[in-house]
Design a protein around this motif. Structure first.
Motif, short mmCIF file in Angstrom:
data_model
loop_
_atom_site.label_atom_id
_atom_site.label_comp_id
_atom_site.label_asym_id
_atom_site.label_seq_id
_atom_site.Cartn_x
_atom_site.Cartn_y
_atom_site.Cartn_z
N SER A 112 0.81 -1.21 0.00
CA SER A 112 0.00 0.00 0.00
C SER A 112 0.84 1.26 0.00
O SER A 112 0.36 2.34 -0.37
N ASN A 117 -4.22 2.25 -1.91
CA ASN A 117 -4.70 1.24 -0.95
C ASN A 117 -5.99 0.55 -1.39
O ASN A 117 -6.27 -0.57 -0.98
N THR A 118 -6.78 1.20 -2.24
CA THR A 118 -8.02 0.57 -2.68
C THR A 118 -7.79 -0.73 -3.45
O THR A 118 -8.41 -1.75 -3.13
N VAL A 121 -6.68 -3.59 -1.05
CA VAL A 121 -7.77 -4.21 -0.30
C VAL A 121 -8.64 -5.05 -1.22
O VAL A 121 -9.06 -6.15 -0.87
N SER A 147 -8.00 -3.52 6.15
CA SER A 147 -8.28 -2.13 5.78
C SER A 147 -7.34 -1.18 6.50
O SER A 147 -6.77 -0.26 5.90
N ALA A 150 -3.82 -1.27 5.03
CA ALA A 150 -3.73 -0.53 3.76
C ALA A 150 -3.68 0.97 4.01
O ALA A 150 -2.92 1.70 3.36
N CYS A 758 -11.93 1.69 1.70
CA CYS A 758 -11.37 0.42 2.16
C CYS A 758 -12.22 -0.17 3.29
O CYS A 758 -12.48 -1.38 3.33
#
Length: 875
Positions: A112, A117-118, A121, A147, A150, A758
């Motif tokens: 991440s 980060n999306t 996840v 979550s 991330a 997330c």
């Protein structure tokens, strides 16, 4: 520096937004509908709150469009099994929640930091659920930390999240630096890395107490009974050497042997076949541990029957396998007005009165652990009961005796017998069935193993190690079939028949087809019908109600009502829905086989997409935006056969899209009505009044974090940056320090599952509720506020902060390894103490003990008064 007072538009915005949060917190309406209706409402005031064009702007936001197309990229990788293979290698195998968190959070935090980060996840959710099931770790213990990991990893670089990119862009637009700080991509690493490490430390430390277990629907602390099977791996072993005392969420409270109950057995106690262990834990966890170690679940009815001796020809109440003894389990609560309160469990005529059989009872209510039959029922007890044919939910006696009825587990679900062959290079070769991850999977039970030499190994042989070319015969319900179809290293026995159909692997999936009682298939075998040639589908397995059909599907004589499990084209059910041979056709969800030939292609495409962002970030130049990069990557995945069009369309979470898009509009309304600015300025003024740049930065962080909980992270950063820039100019704070504070605060959306995309993804995948998020999110948010305060105050000594943070993280990772070296009798007492700590500290328990102390004090006082009166009379 207070902002202007808000007028009626601000009041309306605050009131309606607050009401929407109440609606979502109560789980009355989903966030996608709630936010969409709220946004439409805010536009209904002739543009005084927000115009229609401004409200609709969020639906075309490039960051949101990027999220949508990254779902397609994630689906392409998932369909090939590529990322799952890599992450399974990285994750390894773990039996404890602690090591599962360490193995899952650290790789995600690293990824991440360089990848939005999306997608991290999105990729990891199905992988982590599958991995958790194989390891016997509750998935709900891992998804919220996924979550959070991330989010924490995204704070380590300026390209880790879209929020960071937005804030960097605003900084350079409003306050362009005289020179670029090399390398800009790692500019916030001195502060983001310690922030992430201390967040990781918190999660692994408090996971036992704050993270939810397997399911919010089930009682968390049940007293259950399991019997040591004759073939169990724990038979003839000391309790401390059996591995049972090291199982997370599973503790042995007592043992029944030869009509004698032993409470809190000594770790050196030697277990024997036939012993009944009384254990505390969640139902799913106890079942998993039981199947892995050869322990059969025992109902209260079996417990009572086993108390007497049996004749030579009389059948014993127990089977010699670990199969579940129940049919359909329900969970109920005993209300205070029930006539069952105060009665011993064995005194109740459960079957005759209710058509039920007790399986487990929630511990607590101030009782000592006993056998199920000897427990005294108390008000608010939670019972897990098996149903019989005589159970009637509408019976008045049942309604007056119990409340809060919930169906929790079906032990008689539709079962298919499936044969899978072990490939030569499979990872399961040389492992026991348990070590291979094929025990304890809900709805899946290994029946036997056919060896390559023709011999058969029964499932009760817990020590047999699987060999190449072995055939495993597995009973699986429909929910476990999809899991089994994607299990690495195994292929269907019927795979040759499947490959002979004209359907490309890109369009294959599984379908349930019920045989018509008057159709042409009745009375014939699959071989005689030439099913594959006639219907262009391969029969993988057959289900027959009330019986386990023979294992070789080609020779089964079909009967009306049989359910065939078919491997066929995705359009097959639509083509044959009117065929007289079948009465019901139903597709099996998530049953498409992995396209392993395209695995390397999918991984390379994703790596290429990621590298365009990393290289561009390092060189401070955008070669291609992540949105078109994700679109092109998804298109190449379709062209190269990683997935098909239907799978791509179905992979998009439209509810997440609608929620985030509408949230952008609500954020714009809060900004335009001066609500956000007034709120943030008030908090910053408090920070300034304390004095010092550190306190002002802490106030900026807290204000941004609170806004991030109320709005979206992007909106929080966008709203706060202009306000913080003015405050930092006044206090002579560098633009870099202000940017860092906002970056950390904007990502701090941990309490509200709707504040961060997330969080929304794991919220849906883990079937959480808002309370479960808040239980871990509130203390986590407070913890990180303290951590960020130290980081911002001592930002000039960041090297020292780094060293301390890394040393602390290493200690919290490896201390549990040293803990395992402590004698089991000591660790057992420590674990028991911590397991009981949440119950002892609960408000209800504290209030109960306070009442008991007050009652005891009144009795002592009255006794003392009585003694005084007697003594007075004596004189």
């Amino acid at each position: 520096m207070m902002g202007p007072a808000i007028g009626w538009p601000g009041i309306v915005t605050v009131a309606s937004t607050g009401l929407s949060f109440v609606v979502m917190a109560a789980d009355w309406v989903g966030p996608d509908i709630t936010f969409t209706v709220l946004l439409a409402f805010l536009t209904a005031f002739d543009g005084n709150i927000i115009t229609v064009s401004d409200a609709a702007a969020g639906y075309g936001n490039t960051g949101l469009l990027t999220v949508v197309f990254l779902y397609l990229v994630a689906e392409g990788v998932t369909q090939t099994g590529g990322l799952e293979l890599i992450m399974n290698y990285v994750l390894g195998r773990s039996r404890s929640v602690h090591w599962a968190l360490v193995r899952s959070m650290i790789p995600v935090m690293f990824l991440s930091a360089f990848l939005n980060n999306t997608p991290c996840v999105t990729f990891m959710i199905p992988i982590l659920i599958s991995w958790a099931r194989r390891c016997g770790v509750p998935p709900k213990k891992l998804l919220i930390p996924l979550s959070y990991a991330a989010v924490l990893g995204g704070t380590c670089t300026s390209i880790g999240t879209s929020t960071n990119l937005v804030i960097v862009g605003m900084q350079r637009h409003l306050r362009p630096p005289p020179t670029l700080l090399p390398p800009p991509v790692l500019d916030n690493a001195p502060y983001g890395v310690p922030y992430a490490l201390w967040g990781f430390i918190f999660i692994v430390t408090v996971q036992r107490f704050l993270l939810p277990g397997n399911s919010s629907r089930y009682a968390k602390d049940l007293l259950l009974a399991v019997r040591v099977l004759p073939t169990s791996v724990v038979a003839k072993r000391k309790l401390k050497e059996s591995g049972l005392m090291q199982q997370s969420g599973f503790s042995v409270c007592g043992i029944w042997r030869q009509n004698k109950y032993m409470s809190k057995p000594d770790p050196s106690f030697v277990l024997e076949g036939g012993d009944i262990l009384y254990v505390a834990g969640e139902l799913d966890v106890v079942e998993f541990v039981g199947e892995e170690h050869g322990l059969g679940l025992v109902t209260q009815e079996q417990e009572v029957t086993a108390e007497r001796s049996f004749g030579i020809d009389e059948p014993a109440p127990f089977s010699e396998t670990g199969g579940s003894p129940y049919k359909k389990l329900v969970q109920v609560t005993v209300p205070g007005g029930s006539d069952l309160v105060g009665r011993v469990v064995r005194e109740v005529q459960w079957q005759g009165r209710f058509g039920l059989v007790p399986v487990g009872i929630q511990r607590g209510n101030g009782r000592e652990d006993e056998r199920l039959s000897d427990m005294v029922l108390a008000a608010n007890d939670v019972l897990v009961l098996d149903t019989t044919p005589y159970f009637d939910v509408d019976r008045e006696d049942f309604k007056s005796s119990f409340t809060k009825l919930r169906a929790i587990k079906d032990g008689s679900a539709k079962e298919f017998i499936i044969g899978v062959r072990v490939r030569k290079r499979s990872d399961v070769v040389g492992k026991t069935v348990s070590a291979a991850g094929l025990r304890g999977i809900p709805g899946l039970y290994v029946l036997s193993v056919d060896r390559a030499d023709g011999s058969t190994v029964d499932a009760s042989d817990y020590l047999y190690k699987i060999q190449a070319e072995d055939t495993l015969w597995i009973a699986a319900d429909i929910a476990a079939v999809g899991f089994l179809a994607k299990f690495p290293g195994l292929e269907l026995v019927q795979q040759e028949q499947v490959d002979k159909t004209s359907t490309s692997i890109l369009y294959r999936h599984l379908v349930q087809a019920a045989v018509s009682h008057k159709g042409p298939l009745v009375g014939q075998t699959v071989r005689d019908i030439r099913f594959r040639a006639v219907y262009n589908a391969a029969v993988v397995a057959v289900h027959r109600e009330g019986a386990r059909v023979p294992l070789r599907v080609q020779d089964i004589v079909l009967q009306g009502g049989d359910v065939l499990l078919l491997s066929c084209h995705t359009r097959w059910a639509q083509k044959y829905r009117h065929d007289k041979a079948f009465v019901l056709l139903q597709a099996v969800p998530d049953s498409s086989p992995p396209k392993r030939r395209a695995m390397i292609t999918s991984v390379l495409l994703v790596l290429g997409m990621v590298l365009t962002q990393i290289v561009g970030g390092l060189q401070n130049k955008e070669y291609i935006n992540l949105w078109p990069a994700s679109v092109l990557t998804a298109a190449l995945m379709l062209v190269t056969g990683c997935m098909n069009g239907d799978q791509a369309r179905k992979s998009i979470y439209w509810d997440v899209y609608l929620t985030i898009a509408a949230a952008f509009g609500v954020s714009a309304a809060l900004e335009k009505t001066k609500v956000a600015a007034t709120f943030a300025n008030a908090i910053i003024s408090i920070g300034r009044s304390v004095g010092g740049t550190g306190s002002a930065l802490i106030a900026i962080y807290i204000a941004t974090a609170v806004l991030s909980e109320l709005l979206t992270n992007n909106a929080a950063g966008a709203i706060m940056y202009p306000i913080a820039a003015i405050a930092s100019d006044t206090l002579k704070i560098s633009a870099r320090d202000t940017t860092i504070a906002i970056m950390l605060g904007a990502s701090a959306g941990f309490v509200n599952p709707f504040s961060y995309q997330c969080n929304l993804m794991v919220y849906a995948a883990g079937n959480y509720n808002v309370r479960e998020f808040a239980a871990i999110g509130v203390p986590f948010q407070i913890w990180l506020m303290v951590v960020s305060g130290f980081i911002l105050v001592y930002r000039e000594q960041w090297k020292t902060v780094w060293i301390v943070s890394w040393c602390a993280a290493a200690a919290f990772i490896f201390l549990p390894a040293l803990y395992l070296q402590i004698p089991a009798r000591i660790t057992h007492r420590i674990d028991s103490f911590f397991d009981g700590l949440p119950e002892r500290l609960s408000p209800a328990k504290l209030a109960q003990r306070r009442k008991q102390r007050d009652s005891h004090s009144r009795r002592e006082d009255s006794r003392g008064s009585g003694d005084g009166a007697v003594n007075g009379e004596g004189h």
